[in-house]
Design an enzyme around this catalytic site. Structure first.
Site, short mmCIF file in Angstrom:
data_model
loop_
_atom_site.label_atom_id
_atom_site.label_comp_id
_atom_site.label_asym_id
_atom_site.label_seq_id
_atom_site.Cartn_x
_atom_site.Cartn_y
_atom_site.Cartn_z
N ASN A 30 31.42 43.09 48.71
CA ASN A 30 31.67 43.42 47.31
C ASN A 30 32.38 42.24 46.66
OD1 ASN A 30 32.02 44.68 44.90
ND2 ASN A 30 33.54 46.14 45.62
N ASP A 31 31.64 41.18 46.41
CA ASP A 31 32.24 39.91 46.00
C ASP A 31 33.08 40.00 44.74
OD1 ASP A 31 29.58 37.64 47.06
OD2 ASP A 31 31.30 38.44 48.11
N CYS A 32 32.75 40.90 43.86
CA CYS A 32 33.44 40.92 42.57
C CYS A 32 34.93 41.22 42.70
CB CYS A 32 32.77 41.93 41.63
SG CYS A 32 31.13 41.39 41.08
#
Length: 528
Positions: free
Chosen positions: A480-482
């Site tokens: 979940n890079d964000c």
């Protein structure tokens, strides 16, 4: 609004209105040579690496957005237009774009001239073919001029967009018969060049962007096309292009077929020259000779057979034609494309900063295993070589060098588990356990270790990096890079991917914990 439809019989998506909400693009190429082409001929080409071997130039975040590509212009004496609609954007009497599997065909008609342009990259070749068919459907004789256009990039796409005080002094081209060669830095430090050839005798040519377009014109009204006369100017410095001018005279009902080849050539260092200051063009000659009209038609058939073979491994027959279309045609094609590029380059991702993603590529291996097993094996080995000794990895690597991209760093703590997952999937699909005995260095340092050792360190990296609740640490990010876009940096312009992670020992990841519980039991089975 409806802009097109699926043609399942021909395995194509057909676009009937050129003014789509965004540029609707296709990816051409099954190996090292890759081209992006939009439904109005925008896009760019590169060899292996979108950053380090960019062949043609493209301007991101442009207005209009999709400007710059592999263009053709027609001038019939009364007016001029683009048979692909862009960049002139004059209303066409008819227009159709067919995005197929590895090719794009754009057909249009204006002023009694019907044009059909097919763009494709032959299998296992370092070139791109533009097959142009012009037909006179007006009922009277027609005399027209056809102008081609590509703009060469100076190889490194990032440097090409930034170092103008140098770039405007270095570009170099050569014209020989109907072939325009781009050989910037070939004499100084490169062993590769590009070329753009035409099968016809030329009425003229252009190699300098400013001479072709004019100081105050744009792609939509280049001065050469407006004046209907090439300059025959040899570029030295400034921005190199390749434009051929062909005079075509067609009787009523007559058609003319022309072949344009955009190619890339590498020579061994000891075979760069055939005489003093004469570049070795033998490979270029071979490509141009091979792709005459018959050679082009054979290459298209071979390309279709290649993609047909990919869709035969799994066939879905259901009561829903949309499901069948997705599984049987477009999913394998999409998986092949993402395997090649791993989201590293597109109309929205510039290909300049990322390289190929570690996580992305491991996922893509699993999508492509059924039809490109050997290349999947090679990709796993390449990814293992970008790991660090503790089992973590560079988040991206440059495909040309196969080395980790230090500009983007590592520390994305889900990365290590993905190579465990892809390797297990590879062995399940192929039965090839010998991959575990292959050896690769960690980040090109130390002694080579077996892939099994690489996987062991991947698992132990997660085990050894847990937070206060005994869940895996997130590091710079998990899948979940964000989550990392703002939380670690208080400094404007600092990269969120390489900034310091505060103390790095508190933020935990439920995502990685879930991955661990899904993947590690499979790893235990593999060890047993």
């Amino acid at each position: 609004m409806k802009y097109g439809y699926f043609d399942d019989e021909n395995k194509e998506y057909v676009i009937t209105d050129p003014a789509t909400p965004h540029a609707w693009i296709n990816y051409l190429g099954t190996g090292d040579f890759v081209s992006i082409i939009s439904n109005t001929a925008g896009g760019y080409s590169f060899y292996k690496d979108a950053r380090l071997r960019r062949i043609t130039r493209y301007r991101y975040n442009n207005v209009p957005m999709d400007v710059g590509g592999k263009y053709f212009y027609i001038n019939d004496g009364a007016e001029f237009w683009s048979p692909t609609w862009q960049p002139v954007r004059k209303k066409l009497d008819s227009y159709e774009c067919r995005h197929g599997l590895g090719y794009t065909k754009i057909t249009s008609q204006k002023n009694g001239i019907e044009s059909e342009i097919t763009y494709f990259v032959p299998t296992d070749e370092n070139c791109e073919i533009h097959k142009v068919v012009l037909k006179n459907v007006s009922g009277v004789s027609k005399k027209i001029k056809l102008y081609s256009f590509v703009e060469f990039a100076l190889w490194n796409a990032l440097d090409d967009m930034t170092n103008f005080q140098r770039n405007f002094s270095t570009s170099e081209v050569e014209v020989e018969n109907s072939v325009i060669y781009h050989k910037t830095e070939y004499r100084e430090r490169r062993n590769h060049y590009a070329f753009y050839s035409c099968s016809e005798k030329l009425a003229g040519f252009d190699t300098d962007r400013e001479k072709f377009i004019g100081k105050y014109n744009g792609f939509n009204e280049p001065e050469v096309v407006v004046n209907n006369k090439s300059t025959n100017y040899i570029n030295s410095g400034w921005s190199p292009i390749a434009s051929h001018c062909v005079e075509v005279e067609l009787k009523a009902g007559e058609e003319k077929i022309m072949v344009f080849v955009l190619g890339y050539v590498e020579n061994p260092v000891d075979k760069k020259w055939t005489a003093k200051n004469v570049i070795n063009k033998s490979k270029a000659y071979d490509l141009i000779k091979k792709y005459d009209i018959a050679g082009v038609d054979n290459a298209i058939l071979k390309l279709k057979e290649y993609h047909e073979s990919m869709s035969h491994n799994y066939i879905c027959k259901s009561n829903d034609p949309r499901l069948d279309r997705m599984v049987n045609i477009w999913n394998p094609y999409q998986c092949h494309t993402t395997f090649n590029l791993a989201r590293s380059t597109s109309g929205f991702e510039s290909g300049i900063g990322r390289g190929i993603g570690f996580r992305d590529s491991n996922q893509d291996v699993m999508g492509a295993l059924t039809f490109i097993k050997d290349r999947s094996r090679e990709r796993i080995l390449d990814l293992a070589a970008t790991q660090f000794p503790d089992g973590s990895a560079f988040h991206q690597y440059q495909p040309l060098t196969k080395k980790g991209n230090a500009d983007l760093g590592g520390g994305f703590n889900d990365d290590p588990l993905w190579i465990v997952f892809s390797t297990i999937s590879y062995i399940k699909e192929t039965g090839d356990r010998t991959i575990l005995d292959e050896k690769r260095k960690f980040n090109d340092t130390g002694v080579p270790e077996t892939i099994l050792e690489h996987l062991d360190r991947s698992v132990n990296f997660v085990v050894n990096n847990k937070g206060p609740h005994k869940l895996p640490l997130i590091g710079r990010a998990d899948w979940n890079d964000c989550l990392n876009l703002n939380c670690f940096s208080e400094t404007p312009d600092e990269s969120f991917q390489t900034c310091t992670n505060k103390d790095g020992k508190n933020a935990e990841s439920v995502f990685i914990a879930g991955m661990f519980l899904a993947i590690v039991p499979e790893y235990i089975r593999l060890l047993e």
